[in-house]
Design a protein around this motif. Structure first.
Motif, PDB file in Angstrom:
ATOM      1  N   ARG A 189       1.263  -1.342   0.211  1.00 52.25           N
ATOM      2  CA  ARG A 189       0.044   0.177   0.033  1.00 52.25           C
ATOM      3  C   ARG A 189       0.802   1.507  -0.235  1.00 52.25           C
ATOM      4  O   ARG A 189       0.835   2.084  -0.466  1.00 52.25           O
ATOM      5  N   LEU A 190       2.135   1.191   0.093  1.00 54.61           N
ATOM      6  CA  LEU A 190       3.222   2.212   0.354  1.00 54.61           C
ATOM      7  C   LEU A 190       3.338   2.660  -0.866  1.00 54.61           C
ATOM      8  O   LEU A 190       3.323   4.162  -0.949  1.00 54.61           O
ATOM      9  N   HIS A 191       3.103   2.226  -1.864  1.00 52.10           N
ATOM     10  CA  HIS A 191       3.893   1.929  -3.559  1.00 52.10           C
ATOM     11  C   HIS A 191       5.276   3.080  -3.426  1.00 52.10           C
ATOM     12  O   HIS A 191       5.085   5.238  -2.932  1.00 52.10           O
ATOM     13  N   ASP A 192       6.083   2.443  -2.600  1.00 51.79           N
ATOM     14  CA  ASP A 192       7.514   3.382  -2.904  1.00 51.79           C
ATOM     15  C   ASP A 192       8.180   2.939  -4.126  1.00 51.79           C
ATOM     16  O   ASP A 192       9.636   3.402  -4.152  1.00 51.79           O
ATOM     17  N   LYS A 193       8.086   2.049  -4.872  1.00 48.88           N
ATOM     18  CA  LYS A 193       8.511   1.806  -5.963  1.00 48.88           C
ATOM     19  C   LYS A 193       8.143   2.494  -7.324  1.00 48.88           C
ATOM     20  O   LYS A 193       6.639   2.463  -7.676  1.00 48.88           O
ATOM     21  N   PRO A 194       8.739   3.450  -8.227  1.00 52.27           N
ATOM     22  CA  PRO A 194       8.585   3.783  -8.857  1.00 52.27           C
ATOM     23  C   PRO A 194       7.660   3.432 -10.408  1.00 52.27           C
ATOM     24  O   PRO A 194       8.919   1.729 -10.700  1.00 52.27           O
ATOM     25  N   GLY A 195       6.866   3.084 -11.055  1.00 53.29           N
ATOM     26  CA  GLY A 195       6.932   2.516 -12.267  1.00 53.29           C
ATOM     27  C   GLY A 195       5.391   1.285 -11.637  1.00 53.29           C
ATOM     28  O   GLY A 195       5.585   1.146 -12.438  1.00 53.29           O
ATOM     29  N   LEU A 196       5.151   1.196 -10.694  1.00 54.06           N
ATOM     30  CA  LEU A 196       4.239   0.290 -10.230  1.00 54.06           C
ATOM     31  C   LEU A 196       2.967   0.844 -10.221  1.00 54.06           C
ATOM     32  O   LEU A 196       2.576   1.569 -10.164  1.00 54.06           O
ATOM     33  N   ALA A 197       2.545  -0.335 -10.938  1.00 60.01           N
ATOM     34  CA  ALA A 197       1.179   0.023 -11.779  1.00 60.01           C
ATOM     35  C   ALA A 197      -0.063   0.052 -10.287  1.00 60.01           C
ATOM     36  O   ALA A 197       0.230  -0.400  -9.592  1.00 60.01           O
ATOM     37  N   GLN A 198      -0.662   1.094 -10.799  1.00 62.71           N
ATOM     38  CA  GLN A 198      -2.305   1.249  -9.842  1.00 62.71           C
ATOM     39  C   GLN A 198      -2.997  -0.394  -9.161  1.00 62.71           C
ATOM     40  O   GLN A 198      -3.205  -0.378  -7.967  1.00 62.71           O
ATOM     41  N   ARG A 199      -3.263  -0.972 -10.055  1.00 60.00           N
ATOM     42  CA  ARG A 199      -3.563  -3.000  -9.982  1.00 60.00           C
ATOM     43  C   ARG A 199      -2.948  -3.618  -8.655  1.00 60.00           C
ATOM     44  O   ARG A 199      -3.234  -4.977  -9.145  1.00 60.00           O
ATOM     45  N   GLU A 200      -1.649  -3.746  -8.921  1.00 57.10           N
ATOM     46  CA  GLU A 200      -0.477  -4.030  -7.997  1.00 57.10           C
ATOM     47  C   GLU A 200      -0.547  -3.900  -6.912  1.00 57.10           C
ATOM     48  O   GLU A 200      -0.236  -4.744  -6.323  1.00 57.10           O
ATOM     49  N   LYS A 201      -0.803  -2.446  -6.274  1.00 57.16           N
ATOM     50  CA  LYS A 201      -1.576  -1.759  -4.918  1.00 57.16           C
ATOM     51  C   LYS A 201      -2.864  -2.153  -4.458  1.00 57.16           C
ATOM     52  O   LYS A 201      -2.930  -2.705  -5.012  1.00 57.16           O
ATOM     53  N   ASP A 202      -2.545  -2.806  -2.907  1.00 57.01           N
ATOM     54  CA  ASP A 202      -3.582  -3.556  -2.107  1.00 57.01           C
ATOM     55  C   ASP A 202      -4.585  -2.062  -2.021  1.00 57.01           C
ATOM     56  O   ASP A 202      -4.311  -1.745  -0.804  1.00 57.01           O
ATOM     57  N   VAL A 203      -5.540  -1.817  -2.758  1.00 55.17           N
ATOM     58  CA  VAL A 203      -6.468  -0.430  -2.207  1.00 55.17           C
ATOM     59  C   VAL A 203      -7.763  -0.862  -1.920  1.00 55.17           C
ATOM     60  O   VAL A 203      -7.884  -1.925  -3.016  1.00 55.17           O
ATOM     61  N   PRO A 204      -8.847  -0.531  -1.369  1.00 56.28           N
ATOM     62  CA  PRO A 204      -9.786  -0.654  -0.523  1.00 56.28           C
ATOM     63  C   PRO A 204     -10.287  -0.390  -1.363  1.00 56.28           C
ATOM     64  O   PRO A 204     -10.241   0.716  -2.695  1.00 56.28           O
ATOM     65  N   GLY A 205     -11.913  -0.634  -2.314  1.00 56.75           N
ATOM     66  CA  GLY A 205     -12.954  -0.575  -3.376  1.00 56.75           C
ATOM     67  C   GLY A 205     -13.093   0.880  -2.572  1.00 56.75           C
ATOM     68  O   GLY A 205     -13.301   1.140  -1.966  1.00 56.75           O
ATOM     69  N   HIS A 206     -13.868   1.478  -3.800  1.00 51.19           N
ATOM     70  CA  HIS A 206     -14.705   3.161  -2.954  1.00 51.19           C
ATOM     71  C   HIS A 206     -15.571   2.565  -2.825  1.00 51.19           C
ATOM     72  O   HIS A 206     -16.128   1.419  -3.041  1.00 51.19           O
ATOM     73  N   PRO A 207     -16.212   3.257  -1.195  1.00 45.96           N
ATOM     74  CA  PRO A 207     -17.102   2.543  -1.019  1.00 45.96           C
ATOM     75  C   PRO A 207     -19.144   2.182  -1.005  1.00 45.96           C
ATOM     76  O   PRO A 207     -20.082   1.244  -1.268  1.00 45.96           O
ATOM     77  N   ILE A 208     -19.194   3.223  -1.976  1.00 44.61           N
ATOM     78  CA  ILE A 208     -20.175   3.393  -2.539  1.00 44.61           C
ATOM     79  C   ILE A 208     -20.430   2.260  -4.273  1.00 44.61           C
ATOM     80  O   ILE A 208     -21.433   1.863  -4.231  1.00 44.61           O
ATOM     81  N   ALA A 209     -19.392   2.387  -4.799  1.00 42.37           N
ATOM     82  CA  ALA A 209     -19.283   1.951  -5.785  1.00 42.37           C
ATOM     83  C   ALA A 209     -19.147  -0.208  -5.464  1.00 42.37           C
ATOM     84  O   ALA A 209     -19.706  -0.571  -6.005  1.00 42.37           O
ATOM     85  N   ASP A 210     -18.615  -0.474  -4.160  1.00 47.47           N
ATOM     86  CA  ASP A 210     -18.826  -1.453  -4.047  1.00 47.47           C
ATOM     87  C   ASP A 210     -20.378  -1.752  -3.676  1.00 47.47           C
ATOM     88  O   ASP A 210     -21.069  -2.952  -3.269  1.00 47.47           O
ATOM     89  N   GLU A 211     -20.975  -0.674  -2.724  1.00 49.49           N
ATOM     90  CA  GLU A 211     -21.765  -0.911  -2.448  1.00 49.49           C
ATOM     91  C   GLU A 211     -23.012  -0.886  -2.960  1.00 49.49           C
ATOM     92  O   GLU A 211     -24.284  -2.037  -3.300  1.00 49.49           O
ATOM     93  N   LEU A 212     -22.800   0.318  -4.308  1.00 47.42           N
ATOM     94  CA  LEU A 212     -24.144  -0.206  -5.535  1.00 47.42           C
ATOM     95  C   LEU A 212     -23.855  -0.783  -6.864  1.00 47.42           C
ATOM     96  O   LEU A 212     -24.804  -0.793  -7.424  1.00 47.42           O
ATOM     97  N   GLY A 213     -22.511  -1.230  -6.745  1.00 49.25           N
ATOM     98  CA  GLY A 213     -22.289  -1.282  -8.600  1.00 49.25           C
ATOM     99  C   GLY A 213     -21.405  -0.534  -8.997  1.00 49.25           C
ATOM    100  O   GLY A 213     -21.946   1.093  -8.832  1.00 49.25           O
ATOM    101  N   GLU A 214     -20.627  -1.009 -10.046  1.00 49.12           N
ATOM    102  CA  GLU A 214     -19.557   0.515 -10.903  1.00 49.12           C
ATOM    103  C   GLU A 214     -21.240   1.094 -11.851  1.00 49.12           C
ATOM    104  O   GLU A 214     -21.724   2.115 -11.972  1.00 49.12           O
ATOM    105  N   ASN A 215     -21.982   0.037 -12.331  1.00 46.14           N
ATOM    106  CA  ASN A 215     -22.640   0.622 -13.248  1.00 46.14           C
ATOM    107  C   ASN A 215     -23.807   1.207 -12.548  1.00 46.14           C
ATOM    108  O   ASN A 215     -24.889   0.406 -12.250  1.00 46.14           O
ATOM    109  N   ARG A 216     -24.618   2.518 -12.344  1.00 46.67           N
ATOM    110  CA  ARG A 216     -25.135   2.561 -10.950  1.00 46.67           C
ATOM    111  C   ARG A 216     -26.919   3.563 -12.319  1.00 46.67           C
ATOM    112  O   ARG A 216     -28.242   3.684 -11.987  1.00 46.67           O
ATOM    113  N   GLY A 217     -26.849   3.046 -13.386  1.00 43.38           N
ATOM    114  CA  GLY A 217     -27.561   3.507 -14.340  1.00 43.38           C
ATOM    115  C   GLY A 217     -28.091   5.446 -14.684  1.00 43.38           C
ATOM    116  O   GLY A 217     -28.633   5.744 -14.540  1.00 43.38           O
ATOM    117  N   SER A 218     -26.810   5.639 -14.112  1.00 45.75           N
ATOM    118  CA  SER A 218     -26.476   7.125 -14.229  1.00 45.75           C
ATOM    119  C   SER A 218     -25.891   7.984 -15.452  1.00 45.75           C
ATOM    120  O   SER A 218     -25.585   7.138 -16.357  1.00 45.75           O
TER     121      SER A 218
END
Length: 104
Positions: free
Chosen positions: A75-104
């Motif tokens: 999570r510290l992301h201390d290596k330059p060039g490390l892709a975002q998908r390679e980091k362990d970051v929690p998802g967005h709480p609203i997107a996790d609850e409602l889903g990615e495509n909310r019809g808006s």
């Protein structure tokens, strides 16, 4: 810090088997083994070991960092060039609850 298989093998490379715990400790001290290896050998049961494999089964080895330490390090992301998908970051709480495509 626990010992490793390689350090144990080096410390007991000249040991004559079968050997008991005290003989193994003397051999490791004679081979100038590090403190972690000596500590691991002091912790084994006081029985007669017929070969190095039996000793390895009785010794606690360094397992490396546990999963929580590894996740915190990533999570510290201390290596330059490390892709975002390679980091362990929690998802967005609203997107996790409602889903990615909310019809808006």
């Amino acid at each position: 810090m626990a010992t490793t298989v390689e350090r144990l093998r080096t410390a007991l490379s000249e040991a004559d088997f079968p050997a008991d715990k005290s003989q193994l400790l003397r051999q490791a001290e004679h081979a100038e083994a590090d403190g972690a290896t000596l500590k691991a050998l002091r912790a084994i049961p006081p029985v007669v070991y017929s070969n190095l494999t039996e000793v390895k089964q009785s010794v606690s080895f360094d397992a490396g960092p546990d999963a929580s330490e590894e996740a915190a390090r990533r999570r510290l992301h201390d290596k330059p060039g490390l892709a975002q998908r390679e980091k362990d970051v929690p998802g967005h709480p609203i997107a996790d609850e409602l889903g990615e495509n909310r019809g808006s």
